[in-house]
Design an enzyme around this catalytic site. Sequence first.
Site, PDB file in Angstrom:
ATOM      1  N   GLY A  13       0.579  -0.705   0.279  1.00 19.90           N
ATOM      2  CA  GLY A  13      -0.248   0.196  -0.080  1.00 19.90           C
ATOM      3  C   GLY A  13       0.873   1.020   0.065  1.00 19.90           C
ATOM      4  O   GLY A  13       0.184   2.185   0.655  1.00 19.90           O
ATOM      5  N   PHE A  17      -1.107   6.845   1.470  1.00 21.72           N
ATOM      6  CA  PHE A  17      -1.139   8.715   2.250  1.00 21.72           C
ATOM      7  C   PHE A  17       0.269   7.824   2.795  1.00 21.72           C
ATOM      8  O   PHE A  17       1.598   8.294   2.815  1.00 21.72           O
ATOM      9  CB  PHE A  17      -2.026   9.092   2.883  1.00 21.72           C
ATOM     10  CG  PHE A  17      -1.973  10.236   3.880  1.00 21.72           C
ATOM     11  CD1 PHE A  17      -0.690  10.549   3.173  1.00 21.72           C
ATOM     12  CD2 PHE A  17      -2.590  10.138   4.878  1.00 21.72           C
ATOM     13  CE1 PHE A  17      -0.428  11.739   4.270  1.00 21.72           C
ATOM     14  CE2 PHE A  17      -2.144  11.181   5.934  1.00 21.72           C
ATOM     15  CZ  PHE A  17      -0.956  11.522   5.443  1.00 21.72           C
ATOM     16  N   ALA A  19       1.871   5.640   4.521  1.00 26.55           N
ATOM     17  CA  ALA A  19       2.714   4.662   3.732  1.00 26.55           C
ATOM     18  C   ALA A  19       4.012   4.812   2.490  1.00 26.55           C
ATOM     19  O   ALA A  19       5.185   4.806   2.561  1.00 26.55           O
ATOM     20  CB  ALA A  19       2.282   3.111   3.076  1.00 26.55           C
ATOM     21  N   ASP A 133      -6.318   2.947  15.911  1.00 24.63           N
ATOM     22  CA  ASP A 133      -7.215   3.534  16.959  1.00 24.63           C
ATOM     23  C   ASP A 133      -8.160   2.214  17.533  1.00 24.63           C
ATOM     24  O   ASP A 133      -9.011   2.568  18.190  1.00 24.63           O
ATOM     25  CB  ASP A 133      -7.123   4.403  17.189  1.00 24.63           C
ATOM     26  CG  ASP A 133      -7.836   6.050  16.803  1.00 24.63           C
ATOM     27  OD1 ASP A 133      -8.306   4.987  15.003  1.00 24.63           O
ATOM     28  OD2 ASP A 133      -7.566   6.608  16.425  1.00 24.63           O
ATOM     29  N   GLU A 134      -8.766   2.948  15.985  1.00 22.14           N
ATOM     30  CA  GLU A 134     -10.607   2.296  16.024  1.00 22.14           C
ATOM     31  C   GLU A 134     -11.250   0.922  16.409  1.00 22.14           C
ATOM     32  O   GLU A 134     -12.154   0.740  16.543  1.00 22.14           O
ATOM     33  CB  GLU A 134     -11.496   2.789  14.215  1.00 22.14           C
ATOM     34  CG  GLU A 134     -11.126   4.320  13.944  1.00 22.14           C
ATOM     35  CD  GLU A 134     -12.120   4.872  13.086  1.00 22.14           C
ATOM     36  OE1 GLU A 134     -12.987   3.638  12.775  1.00 22.14           O
ATOM     37  OE2 GLU A 134     -11.209   5.341  12.094  1.00 22.14           O
ATOM     38  N   TYR A 159     -15.133  -1.488   8.913  1.00 23.98           N
ATOM     39  CA  TYR A 159     -14.473  -1.384   8.396  1.00 23.98           C
ATOM     40  C   TYR A 159     -12.960  -1.317  10.104  1.00 23.98           C
ATOM     41  O   TYR A 159     -12.122  -2.516   9.912  1.00 23.98           O
ATOM     42  CB  TYR A 159     -13.679   0.373   8.361  1.00 23.98           C
ATOM     43  CG  TYR A 159     -12.418   1.107   8.953  1.00 23.98           C
ATOM     44  CD1 TYR A 159     -11.092   0.519   7.984  1.00 23.98           C
ATOM     45  CD2 TYR A 159     -11.870   1.446   9.506  1.00 23.98           C
ATOM     46  CE1 TYR A 159     -10.029   0.556   8.382  1.00 23.98           C
ATOM     47  CE2 TYR A 159     -10.105   2.175   9.575  1.00 23.98           C
ATOM     48  CZ  TYR A 159      -9.870   1.726   9.458  1.00 23.98           C
ATOM     49  OH  TYR A 159      -8.407   2.240   9.316  1.00 23.98           O
ATOM     50  N   GLY A 391     -21.000 -10.116 -14.904  1.00 23.39           N
ATOM     51  CA  GLY A 391     -21.616 -11.717 -15.816  1.00 23.39           C
ATOM     52  C   GLY A 391     -20.605 -12.785 -14.950  1.00 23.39           C
ATOM     53  O   GLY A 391     -20.846 -13.384 -16.100  1.00 23.39           O
ATOM     54  N   THR A 393     -20.666 -15.269 -13.060  1.00 21.54           N
ATOM     55  CA  THR A 393     -21.070 -16.460 -12.648  1.00 21.54           C
ATOM     56  C   THR A 393     -22.118 -16.839 -14.093  1.00 21.54           C
ATOM     57  O   THR A 393     -22.725 -18.069 -14.933  1.00 21.54           O
ATOM     58  CB  THR A 393     -22.217 -16.063 -11.888  1.00 21.54           C
ATOM     59  OG1 THR A 393     -23.234 -15.046 -11.299  1.00 21.54           O
ATOM     60  CG2 THR A 393     -21.324 -15.865 -10.766  1.00 21.54           C
ATOM     61  N   ILE A 396     -21.999 -15.903 -20.989  1.00 22.34           N
ATOM     62  CA  ILE A 396     -21.710 -15.012 -21.899  1.00 22.34           C
ATOM     63  C   ILE A 396     -20.724 -14.721 -20.748  1.00 22.34           C
ATOM     64  O   ILE A 396     -19.531 -13.900 -21.967  1.00 22.34           O
ATOM     65  CB  ILE A 396     -22.782 -13.849 -22.349  1.00 22.34           C
ATOM     66  CG1 ILE A 396     -23.532 -14.967 -23.705  1.00 22.34           C
ATOM     67  CG2 ILE A 396     -21.306 -13.478 -23.300  1.00 22.34           C
ATOM     68  CD1 ILE A 396     -24.348 -13.887 -23.848  1.00 22.34           C
TER      69      ILE A 396
END
Length: 669
Positions: A13, A17, A19, A133-134, A159, A391, A393, A396
């Site tokens: 990542g 920001f 990293a 921290d969350e 999250y 589509g 699954t 086509i």
Amino acid sequence: MASYTPKNILITGAAGFIASHVANRLIRSYPDYKIVVLDKLDYCSNLKNLNPSKHSPNFKFVKGDIASADLVNHLLITEGIDTIMHFAAQTHVDNSFGNSFEFTKNNIYGTHVLLEACKVTGQIRRFIHVSTDEVYGETDEDALVGNHEASQLLPTNPYSATKAGAEMLVMAYGRSYGLPVITTRGNNVYGPNQFPEKLIPKFILLAMRGQVLPIHGDGSNVRSYLYCEDVAEAFEVVLHKGEVGHVYNIGTKKERRVNDVAKDICKLFNMDPEANIKFVDNRPFNDQRYFLDDQKLKKLGWSERTTWEEGLKKTMDWYTQNPEWWGDVSGALLPHPRMLMMPGGRHFDGSEDNSLAATLSEKPSQTHMVVPSQRSNGTPQKPSLKFLIYGKTGWIGGLLGKICDKQGIAYEYGKGRLEDRSSLLQDIQSVKPTHVFNSAGVTGRPNVDWCESHKTETIRANVAGTLTLADVCREHGLLMMNFATGCIFEYDDKHPEGSGIGFKEEDTPNFTGSFYSKTKAMVEELLKEYDNVCTLRVRMPISSDLNNPRNFITKISRYNKVVNIPNSMTVLDELLPISIEMAKRNLKGIWNFTNPGVVSHNEILEMYRDYINPEFKWANFTLEEQAKVIVAPRSNNEMDASKLKKEFPELLSIKESLIKYAYGPNKKT
């Protein structure tokens, strides 16, 4: 304790920001360390964030997804990775409520892939897992002591739940397999390069535009903010001095209300807070406070250096000097963004080192990414194709993916549901396609009679969903190749059976016998208002896979009785590659997507007997007799394929195509 010295570090990542600041700092400060950065370049990532490092000899960038086990294992082995700093994650809380499965995939499954690769290779000496921290949940308003590293994890949103889940995996691999893991949990970070979905860059960009700053609720929510360079230094300390098996909070005891943040930004821009701050509806998932105990990391020698006033001024200066860094972000600046707009440029101004990426393009990957090697003559490359296919699954949709694999065309399957606009926008932002193929929709199982008793579901998929996708594609300047149906016509006085007079593209549908056909005719008419759509009318599709129950040959060979009537049909083996060529040519409008001519159902079964099963027998019955055993009438017609034949002169007639693609390859000797 002894200091740890890494050799080859993988930072996931790293175009994001936080990293990117860590990567740039390590590359600059430790030229003996080789830094390999891995990023799939999601909407909040930007290669320009790594500009300070792009010419450094100890830096290598690889575009890819941590969820690709082949890629991760390949990198660990070929680059001799001994240290991983795992930042890659979906992080915006608001988005996690609309698409929590994507957060599970990135934050939990992606972490699991990394951990398993570490276990298998057995060469990792440090695995630093970046959490938040969350995971502690909301802190009591009157709490005087912050959450310490041994506090219970009580996440309150999707999250933070995925981050807590990832932590559990990290801890388990540390204890079960002896993986040398360290976990960090950080407060809010701000500074240059941050995508403006977060509060501070969002308010700064709004202030730069002279717009009001929207505050959710009453603005009493409290947050702790650290400047990005201080956080990068914290990770430098954890890398070298952190103890295996431990957790470190990266935080500050200095807290600020959202109201005060907004007022401070107004002050920087000489704006009157009373006139330029607006209170809007609160988010139902807006936790009041996150408060950390920061003593453990301080004992390793780290402390924040940048004052709030200094950091905010540096951040404002950067955004005013780089207003177009992220391109058009107007969608992110709304008080309640439905979904973020496409970010700006993704590439360095100069050439990139694609040597590893080019090598990986020859290996199987989960993202179907084909990365071409750089040209040596310096001439600009024509943008390569990348398809977004809906589509997966379906019959086509699955065949389209196989054709793309064969032709070396990059593609990904859409994850969003057609009727969910926000998920479609996220797909487009993530995949960045050149074309969109839509083969999704409801046809009914085992047949269209299902639609008669599931009308709202049929409308949702075939009408609302298709129109939503077309509209999203139009907003982003994308051509949508839409697989429609020719089962919206039936023989009439102007187009009698056996006359050779077929329905043309401009003809008005005249078959309303089934609810399925009604929805397809309705959406086709509405799609005429979109100049970015290519509508392909498919009929009674056939392929070389005679075991597929959706294959028209397979269907009627299993019926007890068959109506003998001529129809236009689509041989997918021939026509699906043509649909890809049509996309390359940016063809639009309505196209009868059938092979020229008609073939009767008896003729199909006669070929089946002659080529496949000499013992095969069948019986016929009339349309009137058929009506007694089905719920809805069926469409029978001839389509005029002259428009398609003119564009593709090599197109075979239906009987020639049946022999070449369906019966010939399956002929029993």
